[in-house]
Design a protein around this motif. Structure first.
Motif, PDB file in Angstrom:
ATOM      1  N   VAL A  52      47.411  27.920  36.152  1.00  0.00           N
ATOM      2  CA  VAL A  52      46.570  27.410  35.460  1.00  0.00           C
ATOM      3  C   VAL A  52      45.253  27.016  36.202  1.00  0.00           C
ATOM      4  O   VAL A  52      44.126  27.788  35.205  1.00  0.00           O
ATOM      5  CB  VAL A  52      46.737  25.798  34.722  1.00  0.00           C
ATOM      6  N   LEU A  53      44.858  26.672  37.697  1.00  0.00           N
ATOM      7  CA  LEU A  53      43.974  26.423  38.871  1.00  0.00           C
ATOM      8  C   LEU A  53      43.498  28.166  39.288  1.00  0.00           C
ATOM      9  O   LEU A  53      42.770  28.707  38.787  1.00  0.00           O
ATOM     10  CB  LEU A  53      44.330  25.476  40.039  1.00  0.00           C
ATOM     11  N   TYR A  54      44.637  28.991  39.028  1.00  0.00           N
ATOM     12  CA  TYR A  54      44.105  30.469  38.949  1.00  0.00           C
ATOM     13  C   TYR A  54      43.142  31.385  38.032  1.00  0.00           C
ATOM     14  O   TYR A  54      42.737  31.951  37.969  1.00  0.00           O
ATOM     15  CB  TYR A  54      45.455  31.268  39.263  1.00  0.00           C
ATOM     16  N   LEU A  55      44.235  30.730  36.761  1.00  0.00           N
ATOM     17  CA  LEU A  55      43.660  31.617  35.372  1.00  0.00           C
ATOM     18  C   LEU A  55      41.811  30.588  35.339  1.00  0.00           C
ATOM     19  O   LEU A  55      41.220  31.277  34.815  1.00  0.00           O
ATOM     20  CB  LEU A  55      43.799  30.536  34.650  1.00  0.00           C
ATOM     21  N   PHE A  56      41.558  29.309  35.961  1.00  0.00           N
ATOM     22  CA  PHE A  56      39.884  28.408  35.631  1.00  0.00           C
ATOM     23  C   PHE A  56      39.019  29.399  36.787  1.00  0.00           C
ATOM     24  O   PHE A  56      38.500  30.011  36.138  1.00  0.00           O
ATOM     25  CB  PHE A  56      40.264  27.411  36.015  1.00  0.00           C
ATOM     26  N   ALA A  57      39.887  29.481  38.043  1.00  0.00           N
ATOM     27  CA  ALA A  57      39.183  30.477  39.163  1.00  0.00           C
ATOM     28  C   ALA A  57      38.689  31.880  39.104  1.00  0.00           C
ATOM     29  O   ALA A  57      37.992  32.602  39.656  1.00  0.00           O
ATOM     30  CB  ALA A  57      40.112  30.283  40.597  1.00  0.00           C
ATOM     31  N   LEU A  58      39.558  32.463  38.055  1.00  0.00           N
ATOM     32  CA  LEU A  58      39.768  34.210  37.932  1.00  0.00           C
ATOM     33  C   LEU A  58      38.163  34.078  36.542  1.00  0.00           C
ATOM     34  O   LEU A  58      37.895  34.855  36.726  1.00  0.00           O
ATOM     35  CB  LEU A  58      40.823  34.601  37.416  1.00  0.00           C
ATOM     36  N   MET A  59      37.906  33.110  35.716  1.00  0.00           N
ATOM     37  CA  MET A  59      37.103  32.750  34.586  1.00  0.00           C
ATOM     38  C   MET A  59      35.991  32.525  35.328  1.00  0.00           C
ATOM     39  O   MET A  59      34.847  32.883  35.489  1.00  0.00           O
ATOM     40  CB  MET A  59      37.280  31.779  33.599  1.00  0.00           C
ATOM     41  N   GLU A  60      36.345  31.905  36.439  1.00  0.00           N
ATOM     42  CA  GLU A  60      35.070  31.355  37.133  1.00  0.00           C
ATOM     43  C   GLU A  60      34.110  32.618  38.082  1.00  0.00           C
ATOM     44  O   GLU A  60      33.004  32.473  38.178  1.00  0.00           O
ATOM     45  CB  GLU A  60      34.817  29.906  38.394  1.00  0.00           C
ATOM     46  N   VAL A  61      35.159  33.341  38.919  1.00  0.00           N
ATOM     47  CA  VAL A  61      35.099  34.308  39.401  1.00  0.00           C
ATOM     48  C   VAL A  61      34.247  35.656  38.749  1.00  0.00           C
ATOM     49  O   VAL A  61      33.353  35.957  38.638  1.00  0.00           O
ATOM     50  CB  VAL A  61      35.979  34.896  40.572  1.00  0.00           C
ATOM     51  N   ALA A  62      34.436  35.764  37.530  1.00  0.00           N
ATOM     52  CA  ALA A  62      34.792  36.745  36.684  1.00  0.00           C
ATOM     53  C   ALA A  62      33.194  36.672  36.133  1.00  0.00           C
ATOM     54  O   ALA A  62      32.601  37.545  36.114  1.00  0.00           O
ATOM     55  CB  ALA A  62      35.301  36.893  35.689  1.00  0.00           C
ATOM     56  N   ILE A  63      32.500  35.429  35.638  1.00  0.00           N
ATOM     57  CA  ILE A  63      31.702  35.402  35.543  1.00  0.00           C
ATOM     58  C   ILE A  63      30.788  35.193  35.904  1.00  0.00           C
ATOM     59  O   ILE A  63      29.301  36.444  36.012  1.00  0.00           O
ATOM     60  CB  ILE A  63      31.908  33.603  34.563  1.00  0.00           C
ATOM     61  N   LEU A  65      30.571  36.606  38.638  1.00  0.00           N
ATOM     62  CA  LEU A  65      30.750  38.194  39.167  1.00  0.00           C
ATOM     63  C   LEU A  65      30.351  39.615  38.541  1.00  0.00           C
ATOM     64  O   LEU A  65      30.080  40.583  39.247  1.00  0.00           O
ATOM     65  CB  LEU A  65      32.170  38.282  40.743  1.00  0.00           C
ATOM     66  N   ARG A  66      30.270  39.084  37.149  1.00  0.00           N
ATOM     67  CA  ARG A  66      30.718  39.809  36.297  1.00  0.00           C
ATOM     68  C   ARG A  66      31.495  41.180  36.231  1.00  0.00           C
ATOM     69  O   ARG A  66      31.316  42.407  36.298  1.00  0.00           O
ATOM     70  CB  ARG A  66      29.024  40.549  35.758  1.00  0.00           C
ATOM     71  N   TRP A  67      32.677  40.765  36.755  1.00  0.00           N
ATOM     72  CA  TRP A  67      33.540  41.485  36.299  1.00  0.00           C
ATOM     73  C   TRP A  67      34.301  42.196  35.446  1.00  0.00           C
ATOM     74  O   TRP A  67      34.058  41.465  34.521  1.00  0.00           O
ATOM     75  CB  TRP A  67      34.753  41.199  37.115  1.00  0.00           C
ATOM     76  N   SER A  68      35.048  43.545  35.430  1.00  0.00           N
ATOM     77  CA  SER A  68      34.902  44.129  34.453  1.00  0.00           C
ATOM     78  C   SER A  68      36.196  43.702  33.805  1.00  0.00           C
ATOM     79  O   SER A  68      36.509  42.840  34.367  1.00  0.00           O
ATOM     80  CB  SER A  68      34.879  45.353  34.760  1.00  0.00           C
TER      81      SER A  68
END
Length: 99
Positions: A52-63, A65-68
Motif C-alpha cells: 500500500v505504501l508502494y502504491l502511494f509512493a508510486l502515485m506521488e512520484v508519478a505526479i 515527475l509527470r510519469w506517463s
C-alpha cells in the motif's frame, strides 16, 4: 535519498520487493514444509502494508515527475513480479546517475 519523491519511491520499492521475496521464498516454504503458518501471517501483513505504501509512493512520484501511464504501469507491474522492484530500482538509479 528520502528527500525527493523518487528517493522515497525507491526506498519503499526496495523494502516492498524484499518483503515479497521473503514472503515467497522463506515464509511460504516454512508454512507448508515446516507447518509454521505464523511466518506467512506476519510477513504477509508486513508485505501488504508495504505494498500500500508502494502504491502511494508510486502515485506521488508519478505526479511529481509527470510519469506517463505506461511508465506507471511498468512500475506497478514490477511490484507483482519477484525481484521486479530490484530491476526497476537499477533502471531508476541508472537514469538518475545519467541525468
Amino acid at each position: 535519498m528520502l528527500k525527493t519523491p523518487l528517493g522515497r519511491f525507491r526506498a519503499v520499492a526496495l523494502l516492498e520487493g524484499l518483503s515479497f521475496v521473503v514472503l515467497l521464498f522463506i515464509a511460504m516454504p516454512l508454512k507448508y514444509a515446516a507447518d509454521m503458518p505464523l511466518a506467512v501471517r506476519f510477513t504477509g501483513m508486513t508485505h501488504g502494508l508495504l505494498f500500500v505504501l508502494y502504491l502511494f509512493a508510486l502515485m506521488e512520484v508519478a505526479i511529481a515527475l509527470r510519469w506517463s501511464f505506461s511508465r506507471v504501469a511498468v512500475a506497478f507491474g514490477a511490484s507483482l513480479v519477484p525481484f521486479g522492484n530490484f530491476l526497476l530500482d537499477a533502471k531508476l538509479r541508472k537514469e538518475a546517475d545519467g541525468a
